[in-house]
Design an enzyme around this catalytic site. Structure first.
Site, mmCIF file in Angstrom:
data_model
loop_
_atom_site.group_PDB
_atom_site.id
_atom_site.type_symbol
_atom_site.label_atom_id
_atom_site.label_comp_id
_atom_site.label_asym_id
_atom_site.label_seq_id
_atom_site.Cartn_x
_atom_site.Cartn_y
_atom_site.Cartn_z
ATOM 1 N N HIS A 65 -0.916 13.846 -19.235
ATOM 2 C CA HIS A 65 -0.261 14.894 -20.028
ATOM 3 C C HIS A 65 -0.569 16.245 -19.384
ATOM 4 C CE1 HIS A 65 1.821 16.313 -23.534
ATOM 5 N NE2 HIS A 65 0.806 17.088 -23.901
ATOM 6 N N HIS B 277 5.622 23.075 -19.033
ATOM 7 C CA HIS B 277 5.501 22.086 -20.106
ATOM 8 C C HIS B 277 6.838 22.008 -20.841
ATOM 9 C CE1 HIS B 277 4.222 19.658 -23.287
ATOM 10 N NE2 HIS B 277 3.217 20.366 -23.814
#
Length: 914
Positions: free
Chosen positions: A293, A332
């Site tokens: 992530h 992101h």
């Protein structure tokens, strides 16, 4: 902004970040930015990963009106285009997805566009609800692409798109769908979430994501959209699909209670990773790479790194396990972050290479990399499978605690691209029908230009025309605007593609030359009539190329030949292959059998290509073929019937001939001799009859007509007998006795009689004598077919005989029909069939191109369909003022006014993907 796998991979391979300052086109930095971290109503971050243009869209391609498209969230628009590109990259036509009950699963959580539209006057208009609802994002793809499977939007914040992938895999596993589109999207239109994340100290004040680095100071928001096509592995292997990677297992869980709802849980992360490894049957040291992530936050990075290291640690051979994060490259993407990581990982396994994770310089002191057995991929790394599939994990977690991961392995079977090895001999090259289509004429022209470039100097330069044609037919959808190019060499194909792209007329060598660019607007569905010619159009070399080059056609001929030899005692194949000087094709005792063999062989050829008749109609003797194709009589019955039909003339005392005359029945009747030497043997159209009778009388009448008006058509048929005349009445009993009782059956299709001009379901000896004796009522039969909705007439015969007559009959009734002649003796068999196939395709008939060019069509990568973009952007002044914080907002308070924004109207987007 990368629009395909290769360009996305190039972006990652550069080792650079695409993060930049917020462009002035979005909102004024002065209106919301302040570098001090705790200034109210301000963001201390002014960076993001932005797509170049989110206001442009191609509504016409998807059948949307500009008004509806303008009301659509750009997230819906971009997903439509990217989903179409994903299907194209998978080399699949949409029809295959529709047949497979394809589902759509999309991660989405951003509502910026909907919030802005609330400030727009007329927000409650017809398309506002469906234009901004998050539930519609997946549904829009299903609706516009006509996909009937499950259609779900997923919102678990930053893990949304990977949860969407998990949901898609579960539906594939339980059989709810056989194929799925899974992905995510994120577009940033409102600065308020920047302010929210700034107040929570989540954003990077330096504008870079430094995942697992000592200098990690937060994430940078990013935009993107990505879609993958998923199907069960055994199905993909059987279909010969190009497989980037295999998803072995997925898992989703929740953190439960943590210190705060945004704080990830180490235990939950580890539990999920162990679950996915167990489901995949992979040992904990069997992972070769982890796409983390990796948001670059000081709390999240250590928790994730410890989970990865504890569960998977060192890989085979005690080597450190490389980890990385695509967020360092593109920002992101929030709900689309998981699909970006999945795509990157699939490409890593496909290419066996790990690109650099940008921004890593010093290890985060809160992470003991050596003890955990992990390392950040801060330099390019080649992976070696050493005979085993490579495996990689993709990890994602949402800031509400929903975690997701997927375990991927490299595809064990790869389909190699194949190039043409042997050069083409232009003199001996066969012309191929190359099909193209698009939703509009402009799309068709733009794709033709792209295809020409690819053939001339791009990815298709080493491919044969037949391979290109097969790929176009198998991979692309068949839209309304269609074209077929007839070409034998790459140079010919490029020339004609450029002509099509520029909208120019292709110059024909002469009026008898075959068309080389066939265009049309397809109408579907079509009602197809097979029309079969009678005697008179036969010629010595008819069907010869098909016998030599088309095994299906030759097999049909040979099957009848074996049956006929037992009854007739001679070979149909020998007649068709005889030299011109030795040919007895015009012998009335031989012609019926040869014509039937030819026509039934052509019907088999069309049937294999997916062209099947709804109605059958035979001119004169052609009714025998119609009865056979309808299932009314079998081959043995046909063999006996044509034998006796050919021999009956030996019992008729008088000889004669027949002629086609370009006058209607009313016009020709007063000119016929009163002694009965000439009769009307056929009513072909309102402007044409067939005369039958004594040859001298017919020759005299033709001479008279030519003297009166040379423009009148007068053509003697290649017959030495006056069929369809009263001359046959004395032999009625002989013919019926010879034919005897026939084995017949009710027809499976509508057969229209040219004896009566109406439907026919009887094929006994009496009917075939009437077929021989009475005039051919072709005009009346065509008119009856029109009553049944017939709009496409395919002529089965050795040359163009019936097509012009059919068109004239339809025109007289005010109907516009498509007429296609399977063969034209001026062009040769193979070229004729290529042209007639193209003519049927552009008219809207469904052609099975795999039978034309072969089914091996997915090894070629075609150019993408260029988008025809229109700027569709709605940002009302009220919303602009809100975005620049020039008015009081109940959640934000009063902001300082910023400068008037400069909105860019430049359209520079070609495609959007990641």
């Amino acid at each position: 902004g990368a629009n395909d796998a290769d360009s996305f991979w190039s972006l990652l391979g550069d080792g650079q970040s695409s993060i930049s300052e917020i462009p002035i086109e979005r909102w004024s930095l002065d209106g919301f930015f302040d570098p001090r971290p705790d200034v109210p109503n301000r963001s201390y971050s002014k960076w993001g990963g932005f797509l170049r243009d989110i206001g442009s869209f191609d509504p016409a391609y998807f059948g949307l009106s500009p008004r509806e498209a303008e009301a659509m969230d750009p997230q819906q628009r971009l997903l439509l285009m990217v989903a179409s590109e994903a299907v194209s990259d998978a080399r699949l036509p949409l029809e295959e997805l529709r047949r497979s009950q394809a589902g759509v699963f999309i991660g989405v959580s951003n509502i910026d566009y909907g919030l802005l539209q609330r400030y727009r006057s007329g927000h409650g208009e017809r398309h506002a609800g469906t234009g901004t609802a998050l539930s519609i994002v997946a549904n829009r793809i299903s609706n516009r692409l006509n996909l009937p499977g499950p259609s779900l939007g997923v919102d678990t914040a930053c893990s949304s798109s990977l949860v969407a992938v998990d949901t898609a895999c579960r539906h594939l596993a339980d059989g709810s769908c056989d194929m799925a589109l899974a992905g995510g999207v994120n577009i940033l239109l409102d600065p308020r979430m920047f302010i929210t994340f700034s107040r929570a100290h989540m954003l990077s004040p330096t504008g870079r994501i430094r995942a697992f680095d000592a200098g990690a100071d937060g994430f940078v928001r990013g935009e993107g959209v990505g879609v993958v096509v998923l199907r069960r592995l055994e199905t993909a292997l059987a279909a010969g699909d190009r497989i980037y990677a295999v998803i072995d297992a997925t898992a989703v869980n929740q953190d439960g209670r943590t210190g705060s709802i945004t704080e990830p849980s180490l235990n939950a992360q580890m539990a999920m990773m162990r679950t996915v490894a167990e489901r995949a049957g992979v040992p904990q040291d069997g992972i070769d790479y982890v796409e983390a992530h990796g948001t670059g936050t000081f709390v999240g990075d250590p928790i994730e790194a410890n989970a990865i290291g504890t569960v998977f640690g060192r890989r085979r051979g005690n080597a450190l396990l490389p980890i990385g994060s695509v967020k360092t490259n593109i920002g992101h993407l929030e709900p689309a972050a998981g699909i970006a990581g999945l795509i990157k990982t699939a490409l890593i396994l496909h290419k066996k290479h790990v690109p650099v994770s940008v921004g890593y310089e010093q290890p985060n002191p809160a992470i003991d990399f050596d003890a955990l057995g992990i390392s950040v991929a801060n330099r390019p790394l080649d992976l070696s499978d050493e005979g085993s599939p490579l495996r990689a994990l993709v990890n994602s977690f949402g800031f509400g605690g929903t975690n997701a991961c997927a375990l991927l392995s490299s595809a064990e079977v790869q389909t190699p691209l194949r190039a043409e090895v042997a050069s083409i001999d232009v003199a001996a090259a066969v012309r191929v029908a190359v099909p193209l289509s698009a939703p509009t004429q402009r799309h068709l022209q733009q794709f033709a230009a792209s295809l020409a470039e690819a053939v001339e100097r791009g990815s298709l330069a080493g491919c044969s025309i037949r391979e290109i044609a097969a790929a176009l037919a198998a991979q692309r959808d068949h839209h309304e605007h269609r074209a077929v190019i007839i070409a034998a060499t790459s140079d010919e194909l490029c020339e004609r593609l450029k002509c099509l792209a520029e909208g120019r007329d292709w110059p024909a060598a002469d009026r008898h030359a075959p068309p080389e660019i066939i265009t049309g607007k397809a109408k579907t569905p079509r009602t197809v009539v097979f029309t079969m010619t009678g005697q008179g159009g036969q010629w010595w070399s008819m069907g010869r190329e098909l016998i030599e080059k088309e095994p299906l056609f030759r097999n049909s001929i040979e099957t009848f030949d074996r049956v006929f030899k037992e009854i007739g005692g001679w070979s149909v194949v020998d007649v068709l292959l005889a030299d011109e000087e030795d040919s007895n094709i015009h012998d009335a005792a031989i012609t019926p059998a040869v014509m039937f063999a030819l026509q039934s062989g052509l019907a088999e050829l069309w049937r294999a290509r997916g062209v099947r008749p709804d109605i059958l109609l035979g001119h004169s003797f052609g009714e025998v073929t119609a009865a056979y194709l309808a299932g009314g009589i079998d081959k043995s019955t046909v063999a006996g019937l044509v034998t006796h039909r050919g021999l009956i003339r030996s019992h008729v005392d008088r000889v004669g001939t027949m002629a086609a005359i370009g006058l209607g029945a009313d016009a020709i009747a007063p000119l016929l001799p009163s002694n009965g030497s000439i009769e009307i043997g056929g009513y072909n159209s309102p402007q044409m009859v067939t005369l039958t009778g004594e040859e001298k009388a017919i020759d005299a009448l033709i001479g008279q007509l030519n003297d009166d008006d040379e423009s009148i058509l007068t053509r003697k048929l290649a017959l030495d007998f006056a069929y369809h005349s009263s001359w046959f009445e004395p032999v009625e009993h002989i013919f019926k006795a010879d034919v005897g009782e026939l084995q017949t059956a009710p027809p499976n299709l509508r057969v229209i009689s040219t004896v009566t001009g109406d439907l026919n379901d009887r094929f006994d000896a009496d009917y075939w004598w009437q077929n021989l004796r009475y005039p051919v009522r072709y005009q009346q039969a065509v008119e009856k077919a029109l009553e049944f909705g017939a709009d496409t007439f395919v002529e089965l015969g050795p040359h163009r005989t019936l097509s012009s007559m059919t068109a004239a009959c339809a025109a007289a009734k005010g109907s516009s029909v498509t007429t296609v002649s399977t063969l034209d003796k001026r062009w040769g068999d193979l070229l004729s069939v290529a042209v007639s196939t193209g003519q049927l395709y552009v008219s809207g008939v469904d052609v099975d191109w795999s039978a034309v060019h072969g089914a091996d069509a997915r090894e070629i990568t075609l150019p993408r369909q260029p988008w025809v973009l229109t700027e569709l952007w709605s940002a009302p002044e009220e919303a602009l003022r809100m975005m620049h914080l020039t008015e009081v907002h109940p959640l934000l308070g009063r902001g300082e006014p910023g400068p008037t924004p400069s909105w860019s109207s430049e359209v520079n987007l070609t495609t959007h993907s990641y």
